[in-house]
Scaffold this active site. Structure first.
Site, PDB file in Angstrom:
ATOM      1  N   HIS A   6     -13.785  27.566  24.606  1.00  0.00           N
ATOM      2  CA  HIS A   6     -13.233  26.457  23.784  1.00  0.00           C
ATOM      3  C   HIS A   6     -13.445  25.144  24.401  1.00  0.00           C
ATOM      4  CE1 HIS A   6     -10.066  27.040  26.666  1.00  0.00           C
ATOM      5  NE2 HIS A   6      -9.473  25.920  26.394  1.00  0.00           N
ATOM      6  N   ASP A  61     -11.375  21.497  24.993  1.00  0.00           N
ATOM      7  CA  ASP A  61      -9.802  21.259  24.705  1.00  0.00           C
ATOM      8  C   ASP A  61      -9.674  20.202  23.748  1.00  0.00           C
ATOM      9  OD1 ASP A  61      -9.045  22.788  27.019  1.00  0.00           O
ATOM     10  OD2 ASP A  61      -9.388  21.070  28.381  1.00  0.00           O
ATOM     11  N   HIS A  84     -15.190  25.856  28.286  1.00  0.00           N
ATOM     12  CA  HIS A  84     -14.634  26.658  29.296  1.00  0.00           C
ATOM     13  C   HIS A  84     -13.693  27.820  28.996  1.00  0.00           C
ATOM     14  CE1 HIS A  84     -11.579  23.791  28.446  1.00  0.00           C
ATOM     15  NE2 HIS A  84     -10.696  24.533  28.961  1.00  0.00           N
ATOM     16  N   ARG A 143      -2.673  20.324  34.171  1.00  0.00           N
ATOM     17  CA  ARG A 143      -3.888  19.959  33.583  1.00  0.00           C
ATOM     18  C   ARG A 143      -3.323  18.568  32.939  1.00  0.00           C
ATOM     19  NH1 ARG A 143      -6.156  22.426  28.232  1.00  0.00           N
ATOM     20  NH2 ARG A 143      -4.774  20.706  27.018  1.00  0.00           N
TER      21      ARG A 143
END
Length: 301
Positions: free
Chosen positions: A122, A124, A274, A290
């Site tokens: 995907h 983000d 990723h 994150r």
């Protein structure tokens, strides 16, 4: 290994700024490790401008031994742009709501982070109207084995497609659905609340996205997130989505990052995908922080 990556050769306009950093290519197609830069300390505007230019050029930057405090992580991230707050607020468990925690650790009977998040390919927040420009993931605790993250270059994936497929998909658009993804990935959890659903309606984005700064085209796909291609019959839509996803994660386009404590990985969500990988979550702890930088609405050719 040469410090002149193939991407740099294609885009000489970035050469002058990128050569100011000590860069080692991660793969022939994309990615670079930055050495000799301590981002736990504030940097000059020129250094940050150089780092941003290197990100445009290489799509992923890896920096080892970056002992960032949570506050410094947020400060650094804000130099790339305003930050997004994740819809799953139960995993914003630090003193900084900009930090989304990924972890298998529980404290006082409650998880401190989202576990088994991102175990599909995907980009983000592709499921919002203005998806993330980039993400900065900082490793706090990592298992001694497993838990690698895979990254794929969507620039390289698009460039390697046959011309007939490129021509076919340039004008197509796809539906990105967070609700659909959540129901598949977390079927064993409480469903999304009405408020969370309202904040994440399905959105439509181009299948071929143009990078707003480099103007390079890239595939804009994803596993489970992409629900359907607009205007195609259901069977053809699913077949094409599956074909493009398989192509996008071919070995030639993929970098595997093996985490060490205090690694910082910065990536451009506009031209990469990723995927997290499993580890022995019964034996080992994993804590990752994150931050997610705001972006613009994707546009096609």
């Amino acid at each position: 290994m040469s410090r002149l990556s193939p991407v740099m050769a294609i885009h000489p306009s970035y050469r002058s700024v990128s050569m100011q950093l000590n860069l080692t290519p991660l793969t022939p197609a994309f990615g670079a490790e930055v050495q000799g830069l301590n981002l736990s300390q504030p940097q000059s505007d020129d250094t940050m401008a150089t780092l941003k230019a290197a990100l445009n050029e290489h799509s992923i930057l890896v920096l080892r031994d970056q002992p960032l405090s949570a506050q410094r992580h947020v400060e650094l991230s804000k130099t790339f742009g305003p930050l997004m707050i994740h819809v799953l607020k139960q995993f914003l468990t630090t003193d900084h709501p900009e930090i989304y925690v990924l972890s298998n650790v529980a404290e006082n009977g409650k998880p401190i982070g989202n576990h088994k998040e991102g175990w599909n390919w995907h980009s983000d927040l592709s499921y919002v109207e203005e998806p993330s420009m980039g993400s900065l993931l900082h490793a706090i605790e990592v298992p001694p084995e497993g838990g690698d993250t895979l990254f794929a270059s969507m620039h390289a994936a698009f460039e390697a497609l046959p011309k007939a497929i490129k021509d076919k998909i340039r004008s197509l658009k796809a539906v990105h659905s967070y609700t659909g993804y959540y129901e598949k990935a977390f079927a064993d959890r409480e469903p999304l609340s009405a408020e969370q659903r309202a904040k994440t309606p399905d959105v439509v984005h181009p299948l071929v996205r143009i990078h707003p700064e480099t103007h390079r085209p890239s595939l804009y796909v994803g596993q489970d997130i992409v629900k359907e291609i607009v205007g195609l019959p259901a069977e053809e839509s699913r077949s094409l989505i599956d074909e493009l996803n398989r192509h996008a994660i071919s070995d030639a386009f993929v970098y595997r990052h093996k985490w060490q404590a205090h690694d910082l990985v910065i990536w451009d969500n506009r031209c990469t995908m990723h995927c997290a990988t499993p580890y022995d979550d019964q034996r080992y702890r994993r804590v990752m922080h994150r931050t997610t930088v705001e972006g613009d609405r994707p546009f096609g050719a």
